[in-house]
Enzyme design. Sequence first.
Site, PDB file in Angstrom:
ATOM      1  N   GLY A 249     -49.738 -19.582 -22.341  1.00 49.13           N
ATOM      2  CA  GLY A 249     -50.189 -18.639 -21.324  1.00 49.13           C
ATOM      3  C   GLY A 249     -51.666 -18.594 -21.038  1.00 49.13           C
ATOM      4  N   GLU A 291     -47.955 -22.400 -28.012  1.00 45.68           N
ATOM      5  CA  GLU A 291     -47.307 -23.329 -27.085  1.00 45.68           C
ATOM      6  C   GLU A 291     -48.089 -23.479 -25.791  1.00 45.68           C
ATOM      7  OE1 GLU A 291     -42.728 -22.194 -28.335  1.00 45.68           O
ATOM      8  OE2 GLU A 291     -43.708 -21.114 -26.709  1.00 45.68           O
ATOM      9  N   GLY A 293     -49.400 -25.069 -22.473  1.00 47.01           N
ATOM     10  CA  GLY A 293     -48.992 -26.130 -21.548  1.00 47.01           C
ATOM     11  C   GLY A 293     -50.111 -26.387 -20.554  1.00 47.01           C
ATOM     12  N   ARG A 294     -50.308 -25.393 -19.691  1.00 45.21           N
ATOM     13  CA  ARG A 294     -51.293 -25.512 -18.615  1.00 45.21           C
ATOM     14  C   ARG A 294     -52.691 -25.866 -19.144  1.00 45.21           C
ATOM     15  NH1 ARG A 294     -50.587 -22.492 -13.819  1.00 45.21           N
ATOM     16  NH2 ARG A 294     -49.220 -21.091 -14.964  1.00 45.21           N
ATOM     17  N   ARG A 331     -46.685 -25.152  -5.749  1.00 47.41           N
ATOM     18  CA  ARG A 331     -47.234 -23.896  -6.284  1.00 47.41           C
ATOM     19  C   ARG A 331     -47.761 -22.954  -5.212  1.00 47.41           C
ATOM     20  NH1 ARG A 331     -50.898 -23.318  -9.480  1.00 47.41           N
ATOM     21  NH2 ARG A 331     -49.976 -21.691 -10.779  1.00 47.41           N
ATOM     22  N   CYS A 362     -41.048 -30.310   6.519  1.00 52.75           N
ATOM     23  CA  CYS A 362     -40.604 -29.502   7.659  1.00 52.75           C
ATOM     24  C   CYS A 362     -40.455 -28.049   7.237  1.00 52.75           C
ATOM     25  CB  CYS A 362     -39.285 -30.036   8.182  1.00 52.75           C
ATOM     26  SG  CYS A 362     -39.468 -31.695   8.782  1.00 52.75           S
ATOM     27  N   GLU A 363     -41.551 -27.425   6.905  1.00 51.89           N
ATOM     28  CA  GLU A 363     -41.609 -26.024   6.467  1.00 51.89           C
ATOM     29  C   GLU A 363     -42.983 -25.517   6.855  1.00 51.89           C
ATOM     30  OE1 GLU A 363     -39.514 -24.113   4.375  1.00 51.89           O
ATOM     31  OE2 GLU A 363     -38.087 -25.726   4.022  1.00 51.89           O
ATOM     32  N   TYR A 391     -47.654 -28.206 -13.924  1.00 47.97           N
ATOM     33  CA  TYR A 391     -46.666 -27.616 -13.010  1.00 47.97           C
ATOM     34  C   TYR A 391     -46.759 -28.163 -11.587  1.00 47.97           C
ATOM     35  CZ  TYR A 391     -46.339 -24.472 -16.985  1.00 47.97           C
ATOM     36  OH  TYR A 391     -46.196 -23.971 -18.253  1.00 47.97           O
TER      37      TYR A 391
HETATM   38  N1  LLP Z   1     -43.913 -21.178 -24.021  1.00 53.53           N
HETATM   39  C1  LLP Z   1     -42.946 -20.648 -23.276  1.00 53.53           C
HETATM   40  C2  LLP Z   1     -41.787 -20.056 -23.930  1.00 53.53           C
HETATM   41  C3  LLP Z   1     -43.039 -20.662 -21.882  1.00 53.53           C
HETATM   42  O1  LLP Z   1     -42.076 -20.122 -21.157  1.00 53.53           O
HETATM   43  C4  LLP Z   1     -44.163 -21.261 -21.267  1.00 53.53           C
HETATM   44  C5  LLP Z   1     -44.291 -21.303 -19.821  1.00 53.53           C
HETATM   45  C6  LLP Z   1     -45.148 -21.823 -22.082  1.00 53.53           C
HETATM   46  C7  LLP Z   1     -44.998 -21.760 -23.464  1.00 53.53           C
HETATM   47  C8  LLP Z   1     -46.378 -22.493 -21.542  1.00 53.53           C
HETATM   48  O2  LLP Z   1     -47.189 -21.619 -20.863  1.00 53.53           O
HETATM   49  P1  LLP Z   1     -48.630 -22.100 -20.307  1.00 53.53           P
HETATM   50  O3  LLP Z   1     -49.501 -22.310 -21.493  1.00 53.53           O
HETATM   51  O4  LLP Z   1     -48.421 -23.325 -19.523  1.00 53.53           O
HETATM   52  O5  LLP Z   1     -49.074 -20.967 -19.452  1.00 53.53           O
HETATM   53  N2  LLP Z   1     -44.450 -22.791 -13.019  1.00 53.53           N
HETATM   54  C9  LLP Z   1     -45.442 -21.757 -13.278  1.00 53.53           C
HETATM   55  C10 LLP Z   1     -45.654 -21.548 -14.749  1.00 53.53           C
HETATM   56  C11 LLP Z   1     -44.385 -21.184 -15.463  1.00 53.53           C
HETATM   57  C12 LLP Z   1     -44.590 -21.052 -16.947  1.00 53.53           C
HETATM   58  C13 LLP Z   1     -43.286 -20.966 -17.635  1.00 53.53           C
HETATM   59  N3  LLP Z   1     -43.373 -20.870 -19.048  1.00 53.53           N
HETATM   60  C14 LLP Z   1     -46.743 -22.119 -12.579  1.00 53.53           C
HETATM   61  O6  LLP Z   1     -46.801 -23.148 -11.907  1.00 53.53           O
HETATM   62  O7  LLP Z   1     -47.702 -21.373 -12.650  1.00 53.53           O
END
Ligand code: LLP
Length: 432
Positions: A249, A291, A293-294, A331, A362-363, A391
Site C-alpha cells: 500500500g 507485500e 507492489g506499486r 487507470r 472507441c470510448e 497496474y
Molecule cells: N497485498 C494485498 C493483499 C493486496 O491486495 C495488494 C494490492 C498489495 C499487497 C499490494 O499493494 P501495493 O503495494 O501495490 O499498493 N489496481 C489498483 C491497485 C489495486 C491494489 C490491489 N491490492 C491501482 O491501479 O491503483
Amino acid sequence: MFVSEALNINEKNHLTIGGCDAVELAKEYGTPLYVLDETAVRRHCRTYKESIDKFYGGRGLVFYASKALCNLEVIRIVNSEGLGADVVSDGELYTALKAGMPAEKLCMHGNNKTYDELVYAVGSGVGRIVVDNKTELDTIDAICREKGKKQKVLFRVKPGIDAHTHSFIMTGQIDSKFGFALETGEAHDIIRHALTLDNIIVGGVHCHIGSQIHELEPFKKAAEVLAGLIADIKNETGYEMAEMNLGGGYGVMYTEEDDPIEFDKYIEAVSLVLRSACEERGISLPFVMMEPGRSIVGTAGVTLYTVGGIKDIPNIRRYVSVDGGMCDNPRYILYQSKYKALLANKSGDIATEPVTVAGKCCESGDLIGEGMPLPPVELGDTLAVLTTGAYNYSMASNYNRIPRPAMVMTKDGTSRVIVRRESYEDLVRNDI
Ligand code: LLP
C-alpha cells in the site's frame, strides 16, 4: 522534475530511461512500449530487504505483490534480490513457480480461491495461504488431509482502518469483500476454529489497508490492531501466533501532488510502534512480512507512445491522441488517476499548455489524462507517460482487439525485450 532516479535528459534533449534514449527505444521496438528499468526495480527491492534487516534484525520477509506487474523476468529479478512473492490466482502462482521462485517464499491470496487453486497451492508447497473465509479454511484442511500435508495459514483481518485513498482500492474498513472483521468477533472465531484443525498450522495474521497511501498513521494503527489480536488469542487460548503480514500500500509519486513516504522511514516508524505494542501486550515481536507492489515497480516504468492526432476544440480543449490508451493503461478510466507526461523527443522544453491525452479505443473516457501540461505537441512526437510500472501491464486488455505492447527492460544504457509484443496470431490463438 522527475518522479524516478531512472530518468534523465541527454544532450539531444531526449528523455533517457535507465541510460537508454527513449526516442531510440521507440524507434527500435515500436510504440506503444512499456519500458521498465532493472536498476530501479532492484534498488527498491534492496531498500525493503535492508530495512527488514535493519529494523527487525532480519526476522521478516518481503513478498513482492506480483499483481502490480507479473511476468517471468520481473519475478526472477525480485527472487534474485531475496524477496518472495504474493500471488493471488493460479495464473500468478504458475508464473512465479515457472520463474523459479521457491514455493515456500510464496504467499497465496484471494477472497474466492477456487478448489483447484487451493489444490494447486497446497500441492506446490506454498509457504503461506492467507485465509479469507471459513469455507476456504475447511477446504485447505481437507485437501491437506488427503495429501498427508500440513499447511501454514495467515488470517486476513479487516482492522477497521480508513486509509485515505480511492474507494476502489481501500480495503481495511468493515465494508470490504476481503477478510474477517474484528468488530464482530469474526476474526477471533476463525482463529479459534483453525486451532482445532489437525492439518492447519496457525501462522499469524494479515491485513492490507489499501493502496497508494501517503500517510504513516494508518499503517501504524494497523500494526497495533494486529498485535492486539495476537494478544487476545494468546490470552484466550494460550496460543501465540508468531507471524504478522502488514500487506502493501505504500504510495509512489505520479505527479507533484504526491508526497510519498520513503519506505525505510515507513518501516522504521511501524517497527517502533509494533515493538512497543508487543511489549505492552506481553507478546513477542512477530516475524514480520510486507507485500509491496506499486512501490517496487511503479516509478521504474514508463510507457512510450507516438502522437498520431491533434484536435483543437476552440475554447474547450486540445486533444492529443496516442497509439495506446485504456488497453495498456486502464487507470484513468477506472480511477481518474493522474500521470505526468512529457515529450521524450523534447523533454527539457517548457510545458506551455494543458492538453487532454486520449487513447485510440472507441470510448470517450479512454484518456491518459486531462490538463496534462506539455510543450507544443507535433504529430510524430514520442509521448512518455511516467510511473506506469505498476497496474498497467498487469491490468491491460485486448479491447478493440488491440495487441498488448511489448515490455523492454533497460539497465545502464542497454535494453532487452522481456515481454514480446502481441501478434495478430496471439489475438486469435484461442478462437475456434
Ligand atoms: N497485498 C494485498 C493483499 C493486496 O491486495 C495488494 C494490492 C498489495 C499487497 C499490494 O499493494 P501495493 O503495494 O501495490 O499498493 N489496481 C489498483 C491497485 C489495486 C491494489 C490491489 N491490492 C491501482 O491501479 O491503483
